[in-house]
Design a protein around this motif. Sequence first.
Motif, PDB file in Angstrom:
ATOM      1  N   ILE A 266       0.828  -1.201   0.000  1.00 57.01           N
ATOM      2  CA  ILE A 266       0.000   0.000   0.000  1.00 57.01           C
ATOM      3  C   ILE A 266       0.864   1.253   0.000  1.00 57.01           C
ATOM      4  O   ILE A 266       0.645   2.179  -0.775  1.00 57.01           O
ATOM      5  CB  ILE A 266      -0.954  -0.013   1.210  1.00 57.01           C
ATOM      6  CG1 ILE A 266      -1.874  -1.235   1.114  1.00 57.01           C
ATOM      7  CG2 ILE A 266      -1.783   1.272   1.252  1.00 57.01           C
ATOM      8  CD1 ILE A 266      -2.767  -1.427   2.305  1.00 57.01           C
ATOM      9  N   LYS A 267       1.876   1.279   0.868  1.00 58.77           N
ATOM     10  CA  LYS A 267       2.826   2.385   0.921  1.00 58.77           C
ATOM     11  C   LYS A 267       4.227   1.804   1.040  1.00 58.77           C
ATOM     12  O   LYS A 267       4.427   0.779   1.692  1.00 58.77           O
ATOM     13  CB  LYS A 267       2.544   3.284   2.134  1.00 58.77           C
ATOM     14  CG  LYS A 267       1.192   3.959   2.122  1.00 58.77           C
ATOM     15  CD  LYS A 267       1.006   4.781   3.394  1.00 58.77           C
ATOM     16  CE  LYS A 267      -0.366   5.438   3.445  1.00 58.77           C
ATOM     17  NZ  LYS A 267      -0.553   6.196   4.705  1.00 58.77           N
TER      18      LYS A 267
ATOM     19  N   ILE B 173       3.529  -4.140   7.938  1.00 53.07           N
ATOM     20  CA  ILE B 173       2.342  -4.861   7.468  1.00 53.07           C
ATOM     21  C   ILE B 173       1.824  -5.885   8.469  1.00 53.07           C
ATOM     22  O   ILE B 173       0.881  -6.610   8.161  1.00 53.07           O
ATOM     23  CB  ILE B 173       2.629  -5.573   6.133  1.00 53.07           C
ATOM     24  CG1 ILE B 173       3.678  -6.688   6.304  1.00 53.07           C
ATOM     25  CG2 ILE B 173       3.056  -4.586   5.058  1.00 53.07           C
ATOM     26  CD1 ILE B 173       3.796  -7.608   5.101  1.00 53.07           C
ATOM     27  N   ASP B 174       2.401  -5.965   9.660  1.00 48.55           N
ATOM     28  CA  ASP B 174       2.104  -7.068  10.561  1.00 48.55           C
ATOM     29  C   ASP B 174       0.902  -6.855  11.468  1.00 48.55           C
ATOM     30  O   ASP B 174       0.502  -7.784  12.169  1.00 48.55           O
ATOM     31  CB  ASP B 174       3.333  -7.412  11.401  1.00 48.55           C
ATOM     32  CG  ASP B 174       3.909  -6.215  12.136  1.00 48.55           C
ATOM     33  OD1 ASP B 174       4.030  -5.145  11.517  1.00 48.55           O
ATOM     34  OD2 ASP B 174       4.272  -6.361  13.319  1.00 48.55           O
TER      35      ASP B 174
ATOM     36  N   ALA C 203      -7.084  -0.066   7.938  1.00 55.84           N
ATOM     37  CA  ALA C 203      -7.193   1.389   7.789  1.00 55.84           C
ATOM     38  C   ALA C 203      -6.519   1.859   6.506  1.00 55.84           C
ATOM     39  O   ALA C 203      -7.042   2.728   5.792  1.00 55.84           O
ATOM     40  CB  ALA C 203      -6.584   2.083   9.004  1.00 55.84           C
ATOM     41  N   ALA C 204      -5.360   1.276   6.181  1.00 54.49           N
ATOM     42  CA  ALA C 204      -4.626   1.683   4.979  1.00 54.49           C
ATOM     43  C   ALA C 204      -5.364   1.283   3.711  1.00 54.49           C
ATOM     44  O   ALA C 204      -5.424   2.049   2.738  1.00 54.49           O
ATOM     45  CB  ALA C 204      -3.223   1.077   5.001  1.00 54.49           C
TER      46      ALA C 204
ATOM     47  N   HIS D  21       8.739  -6.771   3.240  1.00 52.55           N
ATOM     48  CA  HIS D  21       7.638  -7.072   4.164  1.00 52.55           C
ATOM     49  C   HIS D  21       8.074  -6.724   5.585  1.00 52.55           C
ATOM     50  O   HIS D  21       8.318  -7.610   6.409  1.00 52.55           O
ATOM     51  CB  HIS D  21       7.261  -8.554   4.072  1.00 52.55           C
ATOM     52  CG  HIS D  21       6.938  -9.021   2.689  1.00 52.55           C
ATOM     53  ND1 HIS D  21       7.916  -9.375   1.774  1.00 52.55           N
ATOM     54  CD2 HIS D  21       5.749  -9.172   2.055  1.00 52.55           C
ATOM     55  CE1 HIS D  21       7.339  -9.733   0.639  1.00 52.55           C
ATOM     56  NE2 HIS D  21       6.038  -9.624   0.782  1.00 52.55           N
ATOM     57  N   PRO D  22       8.184  -5.437   5.899  1.00 48.96           N
ATOM     58  CA  PRO D  22       8.680  -5.044   7.219  1.00 48.96           C
ATOM     59  C   PRO D  22       7.633  -5.187   8.313  1.00 48.96           C
ATOM     60  O   PRO D  22       6.429  -5.047   8.071  1.00 48.96           O
ATOM     61  CB  PRO D  22       9.071  -3.577   7.019  1.00 48.96           C
ATOM     62  CG  PRO D  22       8.204  -3.105   5.901  1.00 48.96           C
ATOM     63  CD  PRO D  22       7.964  -4.285   5.008  1.00 48.96           C
ATOM     64  N   GLY D  23       8.126  -5.486   9.522  1.00 51.88           N
ATOM     65  CA  GLY D  23       7.260  -5.560  10.691  1.00 51.88           C
ATOM     66  C   GLY D  23       7.714  -4.584  11.761  1.00 51.88           C
ATOM     67  O   GLY D  23       8.817  -4.025  11.696  1.00 51.88           O
TER      68      GLY D  23
END
Length: 383
Positions: A125-126, A131-132, A139-140, A222-224
């Motif tokens: 999305i951004k 993303i976790d 909301a995004a 894919h950051p958390g």
Amino acid sequence: MSETLFDQQRLEHLQQVIADDVAAGRYYGAVIAVARRGRLGLHAAIGQADAAGQQPLRLDSVFSIFSVTKALTNVLVLRSIELGRFALTTRISDLVPQFSGGVRNEIAIQHLLTHTSGLPIVFAIKPDMYIDRLDEMVAAVCANIFPAEPPGQRVAYAPLANHVLLGEALRRTDPRRRSYRAIVQEDLLDPLKMRDTSVGLRRDLRLRHVKPDLRGNFPITHPGHSNLGPNGAFEEEDAEMPWVGVASTVSDMLRFAEMLRRHGELDGARILSPATLELATRNWTGEKPNELTMARYEQRGWPPEPAYMGLGFALRGTALCHHLFGTLASPGTFGNHGAGSTLYWIDPERELCFVCLTAGVMDSLDNIERFQRLSDIAISAAT
């Protein structure tokens, strides 16, 4: 005399083909299982978990199953329909009012399950967004994702948005107001005794986890929230990602597949009704192509692949084309796959289940050729 279900020489050949691929550096390793009529013909761990070759794969290795996660979410959505919490015809905006307005109000649960929602194909999305956490992703999606066209026109596989919304629909319609994680655990994993499967990476599974190595074959990171690296979301214990966030083993995924093969029941645990699975494994998209793969197929000179979507399941269908489930699979074969590395399918005519989870994510088209070959060999082993 006991019934012979497999040609064992062909199954040994299947193992050797994987070993040869690994030796050639195409991927690091694989754990595979093939079963027929509930009887295991092959369960093998081949190769390594990482590029360094210091972590041999084991039969109980734990993999991030990527988009195969969607299959678990989809089954729980179908179960909720059976329980009357919503219907295939329910508009998603009625369940998640923040996702409303304009063409959004035309999107129903059936469109999300068949990837005909009209929502764009977006993997993120951004840039660099964590993303976790499901609430942040909902909301995004509500703030940023809008239909490119009315639902029902094209089949455009949605890597993310559809299942953010479906996971939230499960949560909001649950009479006990449980979290997505609790719903998956209590309504699916516990009844099926999938004890090595978790939403997020459960702490006791960490030592057996095969850390995802995307090898430059995936367009995003894919950051958390714990900042465990560019793909750290897959290592977050508390992650809730209904589209990509489950960790599992081949043995557990075989139990999931066997439940589907047995029309929704396994070892006395009824998850879905036969009526629901009969409906869900029909082709609801005709011969419409898969928009996600069409442009890349053209680059290789491959004919377009019909999407052949059921309600939450991909189907083999009848076209002679490049296909993850193989060219020998019966038309009613159904299953799901994830990001160049994970696959399960069920061939109901042959009463055959196939699960293969691999280390070292492949290019998406190379992966299709790889799994087509492995699937055909597995099917040819059925006597």
